[in-house]
Each structure stands twice: as structure tokens, then as C-alpha cells.
Scaffold this active site. Structure first.
Site, short mmCIF file in Angstrom:
data_model
loop_
_atom_site.label_atom_id
_atom_site.label_comp_id
_atom_site.label_asym_id
_atom_site.label_seq_id
_atom_site.Cartn_x
_atom_site.Cartn_y
_atom_site.Cartn_z
N CYS A 2 0.83 -1.19 0.00
CA CYS A 2 0.00 0.00 0.00
C CYS A 2 0.88 1.25 0.00
CB CYS A 2 -0.89 0.03 1.25
SG CYS A 2 -1.92 -1.42 1.47
N LEU A 48 -3.12 -1.89 -2.35
CA LEU A 48 -2.92 -2.88 -3.38
C LEU A 48 -3.22 -4.22 -2.72
CD1 LEU A 48 -1.95 -3.79 -6.20
CD2 LEU A 48 0.38 -3.82 -5.29
N ASN A 72 2.00 -0.50 5.05
CA ASN A 72 2.53 -0.75 3.71
C ASN A 72 3.52 -1.90 3.81
OD1 ASN A 72 3.65 -0.67 1.12
ND2 ASN A 72 5.00 1.03 1.62
N GLU A 74 4.27 -6.43 3.74
CA GLU A 74 3.75 -7.78 3.98
C GLU A 74 4.40 -8.35 5.24
OE1 GLU A 74 1.40 -9.18 2.28
OE2 GLU A 74 1.35 -7.94 0.47
N ASP A 97 -2.94 -9.54 7.10
CA ASP A 97 -1.74 -9.46 7.94
C ASP A 97 -1.70 -8.16 8.73
OD1 ASP A 97 -1.38 -8.00 5.60
OD2 ASP A 97 0.72 -8.54 5.35
N GLY A 359 16.03 -11.15 -6.72
CA GLY A 359 17.26 -11.62 -6.08
C GLY A 359 17.99 -10.58 -5.27
#
Length: 639
Positions: A2, A48, A72, A74, A97, A359
Site C-alpha cells: 500500500c 494494493l 505498507n 507484507e 496481515d 534476487g
């Protein structure tokens, strides 16, 4: 994923101002918005939707509504945290979450960050205590800017949301510019504006009744640890990468991966293929110049794992076309030219997925940069201390006075031989040396930054590292400077410009903390970089990938400046507007325009000046206050 924004104050804040701030960052969250307003706080967010798409709206609240959060990022361990919190009597109203934050705060206060595994920038408002808690994740994946003005504090995910307020002065911070010219990015805690700051990675900010305090809650510890043999370490590296990848593949939206053809992104794709029951979607950017094109290596990995592979070729004309858009998204000067292919690969990916793994972080944990091996080699050639002064003087004379790239390279080498390791590394990481900046600046600019030494940002990190080997000290420096200041900014801005979430398994703090304690000789073995990771990936990846030299995410910048970008650079850097700023000497700028193709260092210096001037015209001198009602992600097609 977000975008967040808000204002807290001892007097009632303006909720409409927060709505404008959120409209300006709508590209970070096109799926919805949410707001909280009371007598002392106005919080907002753009969403989002990735987890609990149907029911995970924000802000979220605790049971009695006195604690609110906007978030904002995860939290990868939210399911375990949620189960534990329910066992302690907490009641949840969503499956997202985000909601674990308010209940963790109730139980642990600001120490809740120690329980989180993930990437985040969040705000928690405790109305009962009139206290705001801001937090940024350990390594700085997610950005957070703030401005304190009297008894008020405003914050946002992007600078544009703060400078949209007409009351915010857009005064350039000369120290930030000074550091930018050295490193090609503005390091935390500075922003390019004097009145706005970045919350550094691994830090908390607490505002309460007009008072502000900052606290660092995490720093990667490179203290040597007891380890077994290299074979066991290689096995553990694979296990940790698999675990870090597995938890990052939880998503209710389509998911894929960036695949450059290097070891790190290839390792992540290999790990994804092992834990996925569907072909991995992979995305690669290439160039028609073979010196910079890695598509063949990416295609080799794609074939090995049967991925759904997509490619796009970046041309110089495409770079010229997209450059103002890229600059405007960054909000402050940023001169890492790989932002251009990063922007295109994010654009390509968003046409197929909403989440990508990458990566990032493999080099900093496993010793991937060639400069680490170079530092080891030069360290063995260290000149006696009594010769340092003479070598520095001779080297400086060649660097500043030579007209050929070869002699300038010799001069730089002589100066490095006469340096301490920490100062040597600061020099290697710089684009404008102290002498070059001194020649570039006008008297007025030189006076504003008198006594400010940009190299200290590197040397102080080196000196305070707990590592007992220089190789690990260098990685410690990069984790605290180059990684959050350059690489993670680049990925966040270019992906969020397209409403795309990027996740980085190598930046899992469990993996990083384990790798930090490994011997440096396992990471850089002679002139072999990333030695342990290459051993770990031998069962997973083709041998030609394991043995090939590191390429990086380079672009044909010198060619672009010589051809497509030359008219733009000349016009912007020599016109009246640029000269009237009074920052740089016009004769030095013109000389750089004339001889930038004499060496890579001159091209990078010219690029830094061009990016600064582009920023000034597309951001600093433009109005952000009249935001569209519904901002859209960056447009374009890479099919």
C-alpha cells in the site's frame, strides 16, 4: 502492499489534506482507500490488495477502537502471530496481515517490531495515549518520509505526498545534494528537501503530544559465529533460501519473478520452482547491445525450470522517452541508471502478475560484488604508511590533470594504494570525489557544505562494524548504505509505479543474520566472489551460470549520452535556468559535456548532473497540490 500517509498534531489536523496526500500515491494502491480521523490524528492509505483481498481494508483497529493502524508491506509470519494472539484472547475481524499489528501493539508496545518477519512501513495511532508509532522494516524495503513542524508531524510513503502541501517549503538541502553527488542517491536520514527526513531502516519514531524521539531497533550483526564446514553451510543456505522463498509465495493475486540471468535471481526462480505446483512466470529485460544483454542466461534457467518466460528489449530511444516519467516517480535526484531497465521490467511484469520475487540482497549477504575481491587484492599491495602522502599527491595529480582515461585510472589506483581500507572503499563507492565536487561547486555552494565529508557515511560504518574481516566489514557497510539507499529505493519506486509488489527472499532477516556470521573467506575466496552461494547453487543451476563473471544490471549509458540523450543533456545543463541556480560552475559543466565519453567515470558524473536537473524541473518546480481524483499507475506496453 500500500501507500500510507497521515498527520498528527496537538490541534485538529486537516483530513482533506491527508486525502490529497493519498491521491498522489494512488499508484501504490489502486484497489481502494481508507481513512481515520479524530481530534489529533488523520491517517490514510491506498491499498494494493494481495492478502485477504475481499476483507482486508484499512485502517484496522483493536477491539475497542482506540488503536488504529495503516500499513505498507507484507508480514510473512502473520498466520502464526494471529494464532498466538487469538490464544491470548484477542478478537480479529479480518484475515489480513495488517490486523496483527494493532494486537501486537496492545501486548508489546513499540517492541512489536521484533516479532515481525517481513517488509513494512506502518503507522499505529494510540488515541488513548495520543501517541503515534512509525516503524520501518529492518533493511529498508519500504520507504517512509516525515516532516515535523512545531507540534505537528506529517508522514507519507513518498515525498510527493508531503511536498504537495503549499505550507511545506521546497528548499534544497545542500548537504543532501553533496551526498547525492558522491553516491548517486540521497542517503537516509536526509531527503533532498531541508524540511523533510527519511526514517532510516530498522528504526522507530514515536510522536507524543508534540515531542518526537527516534530509536534504532535492529542492526545486522557481523560478529563471527561458530560454524561447521562449508558443505554443511551450503546445505543450510539452500534450506534457508527455500524457506524464505516459500513464505513469500503466499498471495491471492498472480505471482512471478524477475530473472536477470545472474546467480541471485536464478537461485530464487529455482527455489520457487521447487515449492510451486505451477510453472513460474519469469520476466527479463535485455538490450540490443550484447555487452549488456543477459537474456541468453535467463533463457537457460527458464528452459531448465520450464517457466512461462517473457522478455523485453530496451532501446536508447525508449530510455529517452521514459526518462521524465521515471524521474518524476523518484521524487528526488537518483542517478542509478539501472532504474530505467528496472522500470521496464516492472512494466512488463505487471501485464501478467501483481507480485514478483527478485534476487536483491544476495550480493550483500554472500559477497557478490567484484569490488570486494578488488579490495582484497589492493589490501595485499598496501603501501607503507610513510608513502601514503606521496602516493595520494601523485594519484590526485594524474586524476585531475590527465586527459586520457588510462592515466586517470592509474592515478586512482595510486591513491587507493595510499589509503586506509575504509577510506579506500569510500573512494571506490563515490562518483564525484571530494576534489571533483570542489572543482564543480560555485563559491556559494562550497560554503554551504564546508566541513561536510560524504566519505564519513562509509568510513564510520566500517569502523563500527563488529566483523573481524575486511570483506565482512565491506558487506556491513553496504547493508547500511548502498542497499537501502540505492538498490531498495530503485526497486520500490519502479515496481510501485506500476502497482507491482516486489518481494526479496535474500533479504529475509533470518537468512541475513545467519550469513553475516559466516567467515569472509567463504564468501570471497581469492578473486572468486559469492563462493559459498555458488557451491550451494551448483545442484540447482547450470554450470555456465555458476562460473560466469558477475555482470550487474548495467546499461549502455555512455552510448546513450553520446547519441539519444546528448541533446537533452546539453540543453538542460547549459541553459539560463540551470546556470541561475548558482550551484555548479558553468565552465566545469561544459567541460564535462565535452569529454564525458573519455571514460566511465565522466559519463556517470554527467548522468548525475542530468538527473539532478531533470528532478528540479519535473518535481521541485512543479505543483503536486492539484492531484487527480484517481491517480493511475504508469502507462505503457511491453508486450
Amino acid at each position: 502492499m500500500c501507500g500510507v500517509a497521515g498527520i498528527v498534531s496537538t490541534s485538529p489536523p486537516d483530513p482533506e489534506r491527508v486525502r490529497v496526500m493519498c491521491r498522489l500515491i494512488a499508484h501504490r494502491g489502486p484497489d481502494g482507500e481508507g481513512f481515520h480521523t479524530d481530534a489529533h490524528a488523520a491517517l490514510g492509505m491506498r491499498r494494493l490488495a494481495i492478502i485477504d483481498v475481499a476483507g482486508g481494508d484499512q485502517p484496522v483497529y483493536n477491539e475497542d477502537g482506540t488503536v488504529a493502524a495503516v500499513f505498507n508491506g507484507e508480514i510473512y509470519n502473520f498466520a502464526e502471530l494471529r494464532e498466538r494472539l487469538i490464544g491470548c484472547g484477542h478478537r480479529f475481524t479480518t484475515n489480513s496481515d495488517t490486523e496483527v499489528l494493532v494486537h501486537l501493539y496492545e501486548d508489546h508496545g513499540e517492541d512489536l517490531v521484533g516479532h515481525l518477519r517481513g517488509m513494512f512501513a506502518f503507522a499505529i495511532w494510540d488515541a488513548a495515549r495520543r501517541r503515534l508509532l512509525l516503524a520501518r522494516d529492518r533493511v529498508g524495503k519500504k520507504p517512509l518520509y516525515y516532516r515535523q513542524a512545531g507540534a505537528s508531524l506529517a508522514f507519507a510513503s513518498e515525498l510527493k505526498a508531503l511536498v504537495a502541501d503549499p505550507a511545506v517549503p521546497r528548499e534544497l538541502d545542500p548537504v543532501a545534494l553533496h551526498h547525492y553527488l558522491t553516491y548517486q542517491y540521497v542517503p537516509a536520514p536526509w531527503s533532498i528537501y531541508r524540511s523533510i527526513r527519511k526514517l532510516p531502516p530498522g528504526h522507530l519514531l514515536v510522536w507524543q503530544d508534540g515531542e518526537v524521539r527516534l530509536r534504532r531497533y535492529w542492526k545486522l550483526d557481523f560478529t563471527p559465529q561458530q560454524v561447521g564446514c562449508e558443505r554443511e553451510a551450503a546445505e543450510q543456505a539452500r534450506e534457508l533460501l527455500l524457506d524464505a522463498t516459500r513464505v513469500r509465495m503466499v498471495s491471492e493475486r498472480p505471482l512471478g519473478a524477475f530473472l536477470s540471468g545472474g546467480i541471485d535471481s536464478s537461485a530464487v526462480v529455482a527455489a520457487m520452482a521447487r515449492v510451486s505446483d505451477q510453472p513460474v512466470k519469469t520476466f527479463c529485460i535485455g538490450f540490443d547491445d550484447q555487452r549488456y544483454d543477459e537474456r541468453s542466461y535467463a533463457a537457460t534457467v527458464a528452459r531448465r525450470y520450464g517457466t512461462d518466460h517473457h522478455e523485453f528489449v530496451v532501446a536508447g530511444s525508449s530510455a529517452l522517452e521514459i526518462l521524465p516519467t521515471v524521474t518524476r516517480h523518484f521524487d528526488e535526484p537518483f542517478a542509478d541508471s539501472s532504474a530505467i531497465p528496472s522500470f521496464f521490467v516492472a512494466q512488463l511484469s505487471r501485464e501478467h502478475v501483481t507480485v514478483v520475487l527478485n534476487g536483491d540482497g544476495g550480493d550483500e549477504s554472500f559477497g557478490g560484488y567484484r569490488r570486494y575481491a578488488y579490495m582484497k587484492r589492493v589490501g595485499r599491495m598496501q603501501a607503507p604508511y610513510r608513502l601514503h602522502g606521496a602516493l595520494n599527491r601523485l594519484g590526485s595529480a594524474l586524476v585531475e590533470g590527465s586527459t586520457t582515461p588510462r592515466l586517470r585510472r592509474v592515478g586512482r589506483g595510486l591513491r587507493l594504494l595510499g589509503d586506509t581500507p575504509q577510506h579506500r572503499y569510500a573512494t571506490l563507492m563515490s562518483y564525484f570525489t571530494r576534489e571533483a565536487k570542489d572543482a564543480l561547486y560555485t563559491d556559494a555552494m562550497r560554503e554551504q557544505v564546508a566541513g561536510v565529508n560524504s566519505y564519513e557515511l562509509v568510513t564510520e560504518m566500517f569502523d563500527t562494524s563488529r566483523a573481524d574481516e575486511d570483506v565482512n566489514r565491506l558487506m556491513d557497510v553496504d547493508v547500511n548504505t548502498y542497499l537501502p539507499g540505492d538498490l531498495l529505493v530503485k526497486v520500490d519506486i519502479t515496481t510501485m509505479a506500476h502497482s507491482l509488489e516486489a518481494r526479496s527472499p535474500f533479504l529475509d532477516h533470518h537468512l541475513m543474520e545467519w550469513a553475516a556470521g559466516l567467515p569472509g573467506r567463504w564468501k570471497v575466496d581469492g578473486q572468486v566472489t559469492k563462493a559459498l552461494l555458488k557451491k550451494a547453487m551448483t545442484p540447482w543451476l547450470p554450470s555456465e551460470l555458476i562460473t560466469r563473471p558477475k555482470a550487474g544490471f548495467g546499461v549502455p549509458l555512455a552510448d546513450w549520452l553520446r547519441c539519444e540523450l546528448r541533446p537533452l543533456a546539453f540543453d538542460l545543463l547549459t541553459d539560463h535556468t540551470a546556470r541561475s541556480r548558482g550551484l555548479f560552475r558553468p565552465d566545469v559543466v561544459r567541460q564535462l559535456l565535452q569529454d564525458h565519453d573519455e571514460g566511465r567515470d565522466r559519463s556517470l558524473q554527467l548522468w548525475s548532473l542530468l538527473q539532478f536537473e531533470l528532478w528540479h524541473r519535473t518535481c521541485a518546480e512543479q505543483s503536486w497540490d492539484t492531484a487527480p481524483a484517481t491517480a493511475q499507475p504508469a502507462q505503457g506496453h511491453c508486450g
